[in-house]
Each structure stands twice: as structure tokens, then as C-alpha cells.
Motif scaffolding. Sequence first.
Motif, PDB file in Angstrom:
ATOM      1  N   GLY A 113       0.664  -1.134   0.005  1.00 31.06           N
ATOM      2  CA  GLY A 113       0.053   0.090   0.099  1.00 31.06           C
ATOM      3  C   GLY A 113       0.981   1.326  -0.013  1.00 31.06           C
ATOM      4  N   TRP A 114       0.290   2.326  -0.183  1.00 31.51           N
ATOM      5  CA  TRP A 114       0.968   3.608  -0.355  1.00 31.51           C
ATOM      6  C   TRP A 114      -0.029   4.829   0.364  1.00 31.51           C
ATOM      7  N   ILE A 115       0.622   5.566   1.205  1.00 35.68           N
ATOM      8  CA  ILE A 115       0.276   6.831   1.664  1.00 35.68           C
ATOM      9  C   ILE A 115       1.033   7.881   1.242  1.00 35.68           C
ATOM     10  N   GLY A 116       0.494   9.179   0.674  1.00 35.28           N
ATOM     11  CA  GLY A 116       1.302  10.349   0.154  1.00 35.28           C
ATOM     12  C   GLY A 116       0.724  11.238   1.042  1.00 35.28           C
ATOM     13  N   PHE A 117       1.623  12.419   1.330  1.00 39.11           N
ATOM     14  CA  PHE A 117       1.198  13.508   2.169  1.00 39.11           C
ATOM     15  C   PHE A 117       1.863  14.872   1.255  1.00 39.11           C
ATOM     16  N   HIS A 118       1.154  15.695   1.414  1.00 40.31           N
ATOM     17  CA  HIS A 118       1.432  17.086   1.125  1.00 40.31           C
ATOM     18  C   HIS A 118       2.217  17.344  -0.110  1.00 40.31           C
ATOM     19  N   MET A 139      -1.842  10.418  -9.638  1.00 39.69           N
ATOM     20  CA  MET A 139      -2.345  11.580  -8.665  1.00 39.69           C
ATOM     21  C   MET A 139      -3.552  12.421  -9.355  1.00 39.69           C
ATOM     22  N   GLY A 140      -4.167  11.646 -10.395  1.00 37.91           N
ATOM     23  CA  GLY A 140      -5.415  12.054 -11.060  1.00 37.91           C
ATOM     24  C   GLY A 140      -5.235  13.099 -12.200  1.00 37.91           C
ATOM     25  N   GLY A 141      -4.063  13.253 -12.482  1.00 41.27           N
ATOM     26  CA  GLY A 141      -3.737  14.130 -13.586  1.00 41.27           C
ATOM     27  C   GLY A 141      -3.795  15.683 -13.276  1.00 41.27           C
ATOM     28  N   ILE A 142      -3.315  15.953 -12.067  1.00 39.60           N
ATOM     29  CA  ILE A 142      -3.347  17.432 -11.557  1.00 39.60           C
ATOM     30  C   ILE A 142      -1.888  17.905 -11.979  1.00 39.60           C
ATOM     31  N   ARG A 143      -1.793  19.209 -11.895  1.00 36.64           N
ATOM     32  CA  ARG A 143      -0.442  20.089 -11.852  1.00 36.64           C
ATOM     33  C   ARG A 143      -0.397  21.036 -10.743  1.00 36.64           C
ATOM     34  N   PHE A 144       0.378  21.184 -10.072  1.00 41.19           N
ATOM     35  CA  PHE A 144       0.294  22.326  -8.872  1.00 41.19           C
ATOM     36  C   PHE A 144       0.560  23.543  -9.515  1.00 41.19           C
ATOM     37  N   THR A 145      -0.344  24.477  -8.996  1.00 39.45           N
ATOM     38  CA  THR A 145      -0.182  25.976  -9.757  1.00 39.45           C
ATOM     39  C   THR A 145      -0.089  26.972  -8.612  1.00 39.45           C
ATOM     40  N   HIS A 213     -12.442  21.700  -4.437  1.00 42.56           N
ATOM     41  CA  HIS A 213     -10.869  21.198  -3.891  1.00 42.56           C
ATOM     42  C   HIS A 213     -10.684  19.987  -3.119  1.00 42.56           C
ATOM     43  N   PRO A 214     -10.855  19.014  -3.673  1.00 40.91           N
ATOM     44  CA  PRO A 214     -10.362  17.686  -3.067  1.00 40.91           C
ATOM     45  C   PRO A 214      -9.042  17.645  -2.073  1.00 40.91           C
ATOM     46  N   VAL A 215      -9.219  17.163  -0.983  1.00 41.15           N
ATOM     47  CA  VAL A 215      -7.803  17.133  -0.255  1.00 41.15           C
ATOM     48  C   VAL A 215      -7.425  15.815   0.293  1.00 41.15           C
ATOM     49  N   ILE A 216      -8.303  14.671   0.285  1.00 39.92           N
ATOM     50  CA  ILE A 216      -8.034  13.338   0.451  1.00 39.92           C
ATOM     51  C   ILE A 216      -8.723  12.516  -0.699  1.00 39.92           C
ATOM     52  N   TRP A 217      -7.955  11.642  -1.378  1.00 44.63           N
ATOM     53  CA  TRP A 217      -8.403  10.707  -2.214  1.00 44.63           C
ATOM     54  C   TRP A 217      -7.668   9.617  -2.644  1.00 44.63           C
ATOM     55  N   THR A 218      -8.423   8.692  -3.179  1.00 45.78           N
ATOM     56  CA  THR A 218      -7.662   7.310  -3.433  1.00 45.78           C
ATOM     57  C   THR A 218      -7.840   7.166  -5.092  1.00 45.78           C
ATOM     58  N   ASN A 219      -6.924   6.529  -5.687  1.00 44.90           N
ATOM     59  CA  ASN A 219      -6.933   6.303  -6.983  1.00 44.90           C
ATOM     60  C   ASN A 219      -7.274   4.743  -7.041  1.00 44.90           C
ATOM     61  N   GLU A 220      -8.729   4.381  -7.436  1.00 43.93           N
ATOM     62  CA  GLU A 220      -8.970   3.153  -7.684  1.00 43.93           C
ATOM     63  C   GLU A 220      -8.371   2.365  -8.705  1.00 43.93           C
ATOM     64  N   HIS A 221      -7.812   3.016  -9.740  1.00 43.18           N
ATOM     65  CA  HIS A 221      -7.519   2.453 -11.148  1.00 43.18           C
ATOM     66  C   HIS A 221      -6.268   1.607 -10.807  1.00 43.18           C
ATOM     67  N   TYR A 222      -5.811   1.549  -9.620  1.00 42.37           N
ATOM     68  CA  TYR A 222      -4.377   0.927  -9.381  1.00 42.37           C
ATOM     69  C   TYR A 222      -4.624  -0.200  -8.233  1.00 42.37           C
ATOM     70  N   PRO A 223      -3.852  -1.420  -8.489  1.00 38.73           N
ATOM     71  CA  PRO A 223      -4.071  -2.447  -7.632  1.00 38.73           C
ATOM     72  C   PRO A 223      -3.829  -2.256  -6.235  1.00 38.73           C
ATOM     73  N   TYR A 228      -4.124   9.638  -0.816  1.00 36.29           N
ATOM     74  CA  TYR A 228      -3.239  10.919  -0.662  1.00 36.29           C
ATOM     75  C   TYR A 228      -3.896  11.845   0.334  1.00 36.29           C
ATOM     76  N   ILE A 229      -3.225  12.295   1.471  1.00 42.84           N
ATOM     77  CA  ILE A 229      -3.778  13.284   2.234  1.00 42.84           C
ATOM     78  C   ILE A 229      -2.965  14.603   2.178  1.00 42.84           C
ATOM     79  N   PHE A 230      -3.685  15.583   1.749  1.00 42.89           N
ATOM     80  CA  PHE A 230      -2.970  16.901   1.486  1.00 42.89           C
ATOM     81  C   PHE A 230      -2.060  17.357   2.653  1.00 42.89           C
ATOM     82  N   MET A 231      -2.991  17.338   3.886  1.00 43.40           N
ATOM     83  CA  MET A 231      -2.448  18.076   5.100  1.00 43.40           C
ATOM     84  C   MET A 231      -1.300  17.420   5.427  1.00 43.40           C
ATOM     85  N   GLY A 232      -0.190  18.181   5.574  1.00 44.49           N
ATOM     86  CA  GLY A 232       1.216  17.529   6.102  1.00 44.49           C
ATOM     87  C   GLY A 232       2.212  18.685   6.085  1.00 44.49           C
ATOM     88  N   HIS A 233       2.166  19.779   6.698  1.00 41.77           N
ATOM     89  CA  HIS A 233       2.868  20.973   6.540  1.00 41.77           C
ATOM     90  C   HIS A 233       3.625  21.220   8.169  1.00 41.77           C
TER      91      HIS A 233
END
Length: 257
Positions: A113-118, A139-145, A213-223, A228-233
Motif C-alpha cells: 500500500g501507499w500513503i502520500g502526504f502534502h 495523482m489524478g492528472g493534476i498539476r500544482f499551480t 478542492h479535494p484534499v483526501i482521495w484514492t485512485n481506484e484504478h491501481y491494484p 493521498y492526504i494533502f495536510m502535512g506541513h
Amino acid sequence: MRLYFLCSLLLITIINCMPAAAQQGGVGLRFKVLALAEPGGHHIAYSKAARVWLDKLAADSGLAVDYIQNTDKIDDNFLQAYQLFIQLDYPPYAWKDKAVQAFEKYISTGRGGWIGFHHATLLGEFDGYPMWQWFWQFMGGIRFTNYIADFAAGKVVVEDAKHPVMKGLPASFVIEKDEWYTYDKSPRPNVHVIASVDESSYTPPSDKKMGDHPVIWTNEHYPARNIYIFMGHSPELFNNADYTRLFRNAIFWAAGQ
């Protein structure tokens, strides 16, 4: 007598080889965790606080946590030892080629499994490195802006209360201090959103908003079980009971426990 001596020697050897976390309190080893965190920078305080919290959880729950500060060791053989990979404020660029290949395989084949933060969604071209296209899709096809550089409090609103990582959490909870990244678009069409931030709750108010503005999500297309949990600063997050419950839930869910 000789048999007794040999058995005793074998028992001592086994005990000495057991991870320290599994020896404390008679708790048996449940699974091994790899935590990747940057060795410096302005997220180091969070990573240090996370390590203290993780070590206590490991001792109480029978986990073994190994920490690395770069991707030099990561390859297929290295990752085989771990049931969970935690990316603590480590960006998705400047990874060694063998680490990139091993990580992609780890997730794509469901080895753990994987957990990513911030910082894990700092997707784009940074420090002369190109964007990691596979991770961008993960990560859902997003780019940081942009981000709220002077920080803000924000209310996180749970969208999927039935997801195991939300067990025991209220319908919404407040994060007192974070940077609240914005992206070029919402990842929602490509991921399963578990929680989002109410941008109208920002204190102080900010014009750096996305709308959806999602901040917690999972990509169910991967086994692999992934979240991902954004909050982590801020290290102060570990004084927030809702945050630590979320973190704990995520660990055991992502590890398949």
C-alpha cells in the motif's frame, strides 16, 4: 543437554533478529513500513514530528518502520520487504531511475500500500526536473499551480464517511495551519474523493481557491491500496486528534489490515 543448548541458542538468535517495535510489550510484528522523508527544507519539522508519532504507533501496534531520506536504496528487492510505503513530504521528482521503476511496479502490481502526504502532489517542472508522467496520472492528472504561502486554517469536509480511513472521524474537522495547494484542475474525475476543503472557511480568507478542492482521495484504478492526504506541513498536526486518527486509519487500511 546438547539439544537444549542448541534450542536455547536458536531462540536467542530469533529474539535478537526481531525488530525493536515487535519486541516491546510482547506485540508480534504485523507488517513493515517504509517512510520516505526529505532530509531538510521547510517540511523537516513535520517529518520529525511524524517520526516520533510513527515510532510510538509502531511500538504499540507491532509495526516496524524504516526511514530513508532519499531514493538511493529503492529497487525491486528493497521494496519487497515492505507492506506499506509512506511518502512523507517527499516530492515526485529527482528520484533515481531504478527507484521510479520499482515504485511504479510496486503500485501497479499491488505489492503493497501507499500513503502520500502534502508534497507528493508537487507536480510540474521543478529544480530542472521534468514532470513524472506516471505519477501525474496516479495523482489524478493534476498539476500544482499555487499555494497559500502565509498559511490558513480550513475546514475539511468528509464526503465518503463509509470509507475505512474515516472511521471514528466527525463529518468535518478543522486543520489549524496549512498551505492549501491549488492545482490546474480538480482530480475528481479520475479519483475517488474522500474529503475536500471548504474554501469559504479559510482563516484568514484567501483568494487562492479552486472551487472544487479535494484534499483526501484514492485512485481506484491501481491494484495497490493508495491514499493521498494533502495536510502535512505543520508539526502541530500531531496535536490534532482527528488528524492522527486519519493517519492511523490510513496506515492500517493501506496495509490491508
